[in-house]
Design a protein around this motif. Structure first.
Motif, PDB file in Angstrom:
ATOM      1  N   HIS A 180       0.846  -0.952  -0.153  1.00 57.08           N
ATOM      2  CA  HIS A 180      -0.063  -0.036   0.120  1.00 57.08           C
ATOM      3  C   HIS A 180       0.822   1.245  -0.019  1.00 57.08           C
ATOM      4  CE1 HIS A 180      -3.183   2.542   2.106  1.00 57.08           C
ATOM      5  NE2 HIS A 180      -3.346   2.600   0.931  1.00 57.08           N
ATOM      6  N   ASN A 181       0.663   2.075  -0.935  1.00 55.16           N
ATOM      7  CA  ASN A 181       1.522   3.093  -0.934  1.00 55.16           C
ATOM      8  C   ASN A 181       0.718   4.752  -0.823  1.00 55.16           C
ATOM      9  OD1 ASN A 181       3.945   1.959  -2.217  1.00 55.16           O
ATOM     10  ND2 ASN A 181       2.801   1.121  -3.636  1.00 55.16           N
ATOM     11  N   PHE A 182      -0.335   4.646  -0.535  1.00 54.08           N
ATOM     12  CA  PHE A 182      -0.932   5.977  -0.126  1.00 54.08           C
ATOM     13  C   PHE A 182      -1.244   6.967  -1.074  1.00 54.08           C
ATOM     14  CE2 PHE A 182       0.798   3.742   3.697  1.00 54.08           C
ATOM     15  CZ  PHE A 182      -0.309   3.747   4.751  1.00 54.08           C
ATOM     16  N   GLY A 183      -1.266   6.307  -2.196  1.00 56.72           N
ATOM     17  CA  GLY A 183      -1.681   7.193  -3.255  1.00 56.72           C
ATOM     18  C   GLY A 183      -0.121   7.831  -4.184  1.00 56.72           C
ATOM     19  N   ARG A 184       1.010   7.481  -3.502  1.00 56.98           N
ATOM     20  CA  ARG A 184       2.169   8.058  -4.066  1.00 56.98           C
ATOM     21  C   ARG A 184       2.575   7.468  -5.391  1.00 56.98           C
ATOM     22  NH1 ARG A 184       6.527   8.334   0.319  1.00 56.98           N
ATOM     23  NH2 ARG A 184       7.367   9.605  -1.342  1.00 56.98           N
ATOM     24  N   LYS A 185       2.105   6.163  -5.227  1.00 53.85           N
ATOM     25  CA  LYS A 185       2.514   5.050  -6.629  1.00 53.85           C
ATOM     26  C   LYS A 185       1.477   4.182  -6.548  1.00 53.85           C
ATOM     27  CE  LYS A 185       6.171   3.011  -4.250  1.00 53.85           C
ATOM     28  NZ  LYS A 185       7.794   2.624  -4.259  1.00 53.85           N
ATOM     29  N   PRO A 186       1.239   3.348  -7.408  1.00 51.92           N
ATOM     30  CA  PRO A 186       0.212   2.161  -7.721  1.00 51.92           C
ATOM     31  C   PRO A 186       0.504   1.358  -6.434  1.00 51.92           C
ATOM     32  CG  PRO A 186       0.918   2.812  -9.712  1.00 51.92           C
ATOM     33  CD  PRO A 186       1.901   3.323  -9.053  1.00 51.92           C
ATOM     34  N   ASP A 187      -0.628   0.967  -5.934  1.00 50.33           N
ATOM     35  CA  ASP A 187      -0.582  -0.490  -4.769  1.00 50.33           C
ATOM     36  C   ASP A 187      -0.315  -1.586  -5.543  1.00 50.33           C
ATOM     37  OD1 ASP A 187      -1.177   1.424  -2.914  1.00 50.33           O
ATOM     38  OD2 ASP A 187      -3.247   1.160  -2.528  1.00 50.33           O
ATOM     39  N   TYR A 188       0.072  -2.584  -4.883  1.00 49.07           N
ATOM     40  CA  TYR A 188       0.320  -3.977  -5.454  1.00 49.07           C
ATOM     41  C   TYR A 188      -0.525  -4.966  -4.782  1.00 49.07           C
ATOM     42  CZ  TYR A 188       2.438  -8.252  -6.426  1.00 49.07           C
ATOM     43  OH  TYR A 188       2.647  -9.650  -6.776  1.00 49.07           O
ATOM     44  N   PHE A 189      -1.207  -6.048  -5.320  1.00 47.45           N
ATOM     45  CA  PHE A 189      -1.828  -6.843  -4.748  1.00 47.45           C
ATOM     46  C   PHE A 189      -1.550  -8.424  -5.415  1.00 47.45           C
ATOM     47  CE2 PHE A 189      -4.193  -3.268  -3.807  1.00 47.45           C
ATOM     48  CZ  PHE A 189      -4.277  -3.458  -2.341  1.00 47.45           C
ATOM     49  N   SER A 190      -0.760  -9.155  -4.894  1.00 42.75           N
ATOM     50  CA  SER A 190      -0.637 -10.485  -5.634  1.00 42.75           C
ATOM     51  C   SER A 190      -1.699 -11.243  -5.963  1.00 42.75           C
ATOM     52  CB  SER A 190       0.091 -11.428  -4.718  1.00 42.75           C
ATOM     53  OG  SER A 190      -0.550 -12.062  -3.729  1.00 42.75           O
ATOM     54  N   ASP A 191      -1.737 -12.091  -7.012  1.00 49.32           N
ATOM     55  CA  ASP A 191      -3.029 -12.968  -7.311  1.00 49.32           C
ATOM     56  C   ASP A 191      -3.693 -13.547  -6.175  1.00 49.32           C
ATOM     57  OD1 ASP A 191      -2.730 -11.946  -9.906  1.00 49.32           O
ATOM     58  OD2 ASP A 191      -2.210 -13.816 -10.650  1.00 49.32           O
ATOM     59  N   ARG A 192      -2.908 -14.100  -5.339  1.00 52.46           N
ATOM     60  CA  ARG A 192      -3.303 -14.822  -3.989  1.00 52.46           C
ATOM     61  C   ARG A 192      -4.035 -14.046  -3.151  1.00 52.46           C
ATOM     62  NH1 ARG A 192      -5.564 -18.873  -2.536  1.00 52.46           N
ATOM     63  NH2 ARG A 192      -4.845 -19.758  -0.371  1.00 52.46           N
ATOM     64  N   MET A 193      -3.999 -12.772  -3.192  1.00 51.39           N
ATOM     65  CA  MET A 193      -4.606 -11.862  -2.319  1.00 51.39           C
ATOM     66  C   MET A 193      -6.330 -11.928  -2.679  1.00 51.39           C
ATOM     67  SD  MET A 193      -3.056  -9.896   0.163  1.00 51.39           S
ATOM     68  CE  MET A 193      -4.270  -8.723   0.236  1.00 51.39           C
ATOM     69  N   TYR A 194      -6.394 -12.033  -4.026  1.00 56.37           N
ATOM     70  CA  TYR A 194      -7.626 -12.396  -4.613  1.00 56.37           C
ATOM     71  C   TYR A 194      -8.469 -13.889  -4.339  1.00 56.37           C
ATOM     72  CZ  TYR A 194      -6.874  -7.699  -6.251  1.00 56.37           C
ATOM     73  OH  TYR A 194      -6.694  -6.561  -6.243  1.00 56.37           O
ATOM     74  N   THR A 195      -7.346 -14.636  -4.944  1.00 63.08           N
ATOM     75  CA  THR A 195      -8.036 -16.245  -5.164  1.00 63.08           C
ATOM     76  C   THR A 195      -8.231 -16.767  -3.512  1.00 63.08           C
ATOM     77  OG1 THR A 195      -5.583 -17.047  -5.128  1.00 63.08           O
ATOM     78  CG2 THR A 195      -6.663 -16.575  -7.151  1.00 63.08           C
ATOM     79  N   MET A 196      -7.578 -16.302  -2.740  1.00 64.48           N
ATOM     80  CA  MET A 196      -7.882 -17.008  -1.323  1.00 64.48           C
ATOM     81  C   MET A 196      -9.383 -16.644  -1.090  1.00 64.48           C
ATOM     82  SD  MET A 196      -5.974 -14.623   1.721  1.00 64.48           S
ATOM     83  CE  MET A 196      -4.452 -15.046   1.044  1.00 64.48           C
TER      84      MET A 196
END
Length: 189
Positions: A40-56
């Motif tokens: 989580h980058n607080f709007g300074r640059k794009p956030d990242y979420f791995s595929d596993r964050m969704y698939t779980m």
């Protein structure tokens, strides 16, 4: 000069290959542990979420709802305030890490127990968290097993109490001459 440039190019190529190897190891380790990784980058640059964050949670990584706000919207209402409070403590200098358990709603409507761990990796000029990286682990099965053990212990305790009461009653019946004697002996314990 040519030899120096060639040495620099070779060193850079080796560094790039070492980085790729390291990234591949990390990716394999994360897949093996079923960890979801986020940044989580607080709007300074794009956030990242791995595929596993969704698939779980039963979502497809390409679902239209993505990002930090999406995961916030899945928080169980009873966990929301505690979770946000813990996360926002990262705005305090010296408070760089957190670990918390909460529930997230899966796509099928069920609640998944999640262990979230995070660490502040960058702060802004005011000392507030500017970038936080962490993992989510689905601990639903572990929590269900813990609850089953707790229920079994409670049932064992109830059974022992009942057995003790029955044992006392049997002893009372053996010592009693009248029904009133039985009640008195059982009440005295």
């Amino acid at each position: 000069l040519l030899q120096g440039n060639l040495a620099n190019v070779l060193a850079r190529a080796q560094a790039i290959q070492a980085l790729r190897t390291s990234e591949a190891r990390l990716r394999l380790a994360l897949e093996a542990t079923s960890e979801g990784v986020w940044e989580h980058n607080f709007g300074r640059k794009p956030d990242y979420f791995s595929d596993r964050m969704y698939t779980m949670l039963g979502y497809e990584p390409k679902d239209p709802l993505v990002g930090h706000r999406f995961f916030d919207s899945l928080l169980h209402p009873d966990d929301r305030e505690r979770s946000k409070s813990t996360y926002h403590r990262l705005d305090t200098p010296g408070y760089d890490d957190y670990t918390i358990e909460f529930r997230l709603q899966a796509k099928d409507g069920s609640w998944r127990q999640v262990l979230s761990r995070g660490t502040c990796i960058e702060r802004d000029e005011n000392g507030k968290a500017a970038s936080v990286i962490g993992t989510h682990t689905d601990i639903t099965k572990r929590k269900e097993a813990e609850e089953a053990v707790e229920r079994a212990l409670e049932e064992t305790t109830r059974s022992r109490r009942l057995l003790l009461t029955l044992s006392r009653a049997a002893q009372a019946v053996g010592r009693a001459r009248t029904t009133d004697d039985v009640y008195r002996i059982v009440e005295e314990g």
